[in-house]
Design an enzyme around this catalytic site. Sequence first.
Site, PDB file in Angstrom:
ATOM      1  N   GLU A 147       7.664   6.242   2.521  1.00 20.65           N
ATOM      2  CA  GLU A 147       7.392   6.119   3.925  1.00 20.65           C
ATOM      3  C   GLU A 147       7.869   5.140   4.279  1.00 20.65           C
ATOM      4  O   GLU A 147       8.518   4.405   5.521  1.00 20.65           O
ATOM      5  CB  GLU A 147       5.965   6.136   4.143  1.00 20.65           C
ATOM      6  CG  GLU A 147       5.528   5.799   5.443  1.00 20.65           C
ATOM      7  CD  GLU A 147       3.981   6.070   5.811  1.00 20.65           C
ATOM      8  OE1 GLU A 147       3.364   5.850   6.900  1.00 20.65           O
ATOM      9  OE2 GLU A 147       3.088   6.286   4.765  1.00 20.65           O
ATOM     10  N   ARG A 183      -1.827   5.307  -9.891  1.00 16.57           N
ATOM     11  CA  ARG A 183      -3.008   5.827  -9.774  1.00 16.57           C
ATOM     12  C   ARG A 183      -3.167   7.220 -10.088  1.00 16.57           C
ATOM     13  O   ARG A 183      -4.082   7.814 -10.371  1.00 16.57           O
ATOM     14  CB  ARG A 183      -3.718   5.651  -8.188  1.00 16.57           C
ATOM     15  CG  ARG A 183      -3.898   4.052  -8.080  1.00 16.57           C
ATOM     16  CD  ARG A 183      -4.144   3.695  -6.407  1.00 16.57           C
ATOM     17  NE  ARG A 183      -2.909   4.062  -5.753  1.00 16.57           N
ATOM     18  CZ  ARG A 183      -1.682   3.348  -5.369  1.00 16.57           C
ATOM     19  NH1 ARG A 183      -1.755   1.966  -5.940  1.00 16.57           N
ATOM     20  NH2 ARG A 183      -0.888   3.558  -4.730  1.00 16.57           N
TER      21      ARG A 183
END
Length: 175
Positions: free
Chosen positions: A95, A58
């Site tokens: 994460e 993105r």
Amino acid sequence: MDLREAIRTIPDYPKPGIQFRDITTLLADARAFRRAVDELVQPFAGLKIDKVAGVEARGFILGGAVAHQLSAGFVPLRKKGKLPHRTRSVAYALEYGSDALEVHLDAVRPGERVMLVDDLIATGGTALAALDLLRQGRAEVAAAVFVVDLPDLGGAQRLRDAGVPVSTLVAFQGH
């Protein structure tokens, strides 16, 4: 226009407890996309930026538009094994896992001023890996911009602590 309303939240993706902030809905909305790009550029419009580095995938979409607005070149920071020429690589923790980023050795020259662009900053692992790659090429990372910040995870602050001005457009509390 509230950009937050243009971002879809997908619960429990990619694993339980994660609230995935999906900007593809923002990208599909012409007004929201234009506004996001304008707002990413605005705080740094007076700076001389030679290159915009976008993180796969993105960050490519946003970074290309930002580079166009700034009349700067674009540098893709890709997943390991995707670039066809000689590269440098940095491994980093996500994460919810780990990965590696690569950049062509000749993508940035010493002293070039670079703006880092991605859709979201969470823990900062990806952004700090990107910063490391660019600094290894002796580029000056003049700014880092993101559409979404997850401030509870501290990534934007980690970048600031590393000496990079950071701008984000929308903050979501929690994960």
